[in-house]
Design a protein around this motif. Structure first.
Motif: not given
Ligand code: TMP
Length: 244
Positions: A10-19, A21-36
């Motif tokens: 996504g614009k601010a985070k990346i979602l990864y699968a883990t071993e 299936p009920q658990v994901l990892v959300s990675y927070f980026k430094d990217d910022a967006t505004a106004f769509n």
């Protein structure tokens, strides 16, 4: 944190699968967006700061009985979360008039709303995340009437808890955006993040309309000192969390 494949960026985070299936990892980026995403940039260290703020706020909410997707935060920029099916809704709660409410209605910036406003926006970048009516939301099958009632109640409860928490931090919670997901048992869990990217936060020790801003409006409106403002929010959240 051991992840497998990248599921979504996504614009601010990346979602990864883990071993698991009920658990994901959300990675927070430094990217910022505004106004769509018409405005793009980076905010130094934002990923670390927002991951930490969200972690504290999810814990505050869990302690008060709100079910969230948060499991734990194994590193500075990573959050382990329960795998949920995100509803394509942005649930916005407003305590004070700002942003699109002022733009769309002419209400003056800073007007205290007598009772908080809960609004639903269609999470759809192609359409520019339009404000929905209840009937349009139901027409599009974005939630059931029961889920809509529950979402409104949950949003109000979250507002009550966070408004109080930020008040203790010397910060006014002007408005914020929530996202919710359904777990395999069809239970609604609060998801995504809660951070200066997704809230409007005003410093109570500043009266000036620009200086008081501690959130992404500093980036949206080119007010400068974005990193410092985010870090100050984190410092106050950490200090307040330690007290409770
Ligand atoms: P708005 O006044 O622009 O409608 O924003 C209301 C709140 O929602 C504000 O705290 C910022 C947050 N927000 C997001 O988190 N993501 C978005 O894409 C938008 C437009 C707003």
């Amino acid at each position: 944190m051991k992840t497998t494949q990248k599921l979504y960026e996504g614009k601010a985070k990346i979602l990864y699968a883990t071993e698991d299936p009920q658990v994901l990892v959300s990675y927070f980026k430094d990217d910022a967006t505004a106004f769509n995403a018409q405005k793009r940039g980076t905010i130094a260290d934002k990923g670390r700061i927002n991951c930490a703020i969200s972690t504290h706020l999810f814990q505050v909410l869990e302690d008060k009985g709100i079910a969230t997707h948060w499991i734990d935060s194994p590193s500075e920029r990573e959050m382990r979360v329960k795998a949920v099916k995100i509803l394509p809704l942005e649930v916005v709660v407003r305590n004070i008039a700002a942003g699109s409410l002022c733009r769309d209605t002419g209400i003056d910036l800073g007007t205290l709303l007598e009772s908080s406003l809960v609004e639903f926006y269609y999470k759809n970048d192609d359409l520019g995340d339009p404000l929905l009516t209840r009937d349009r939301l139901l027409l599009l099958n974005l939630a059931t009437p029961e889920q809509l009632t529950q979402l409104t109640q949950l949003a109000q409860q979250v507002n009550h808890i966070l408004k109080d928490f930020f008040q203790q931090c010397g910060i006014t919670l002007v408005d914020f955006k929530l996202e919710f997901g359904l777990d395999p048992q069809q239970t609604l869990l609060l998801a995504d993040e809660i951070s200066p990217d997704t809230c409007r936060l005003w410093n109570q020790s500043e009266t000036d309309a620009s200086r008081r801003v501690m959130d992404k409006d500093r980036f949206r409106q080119d007010l400068g000192n974005v990193e410092t403002a985010y870090q100050t929010v984190l410092d106050r959240v950490v200090a307040q969390s330690a007290k409770i």
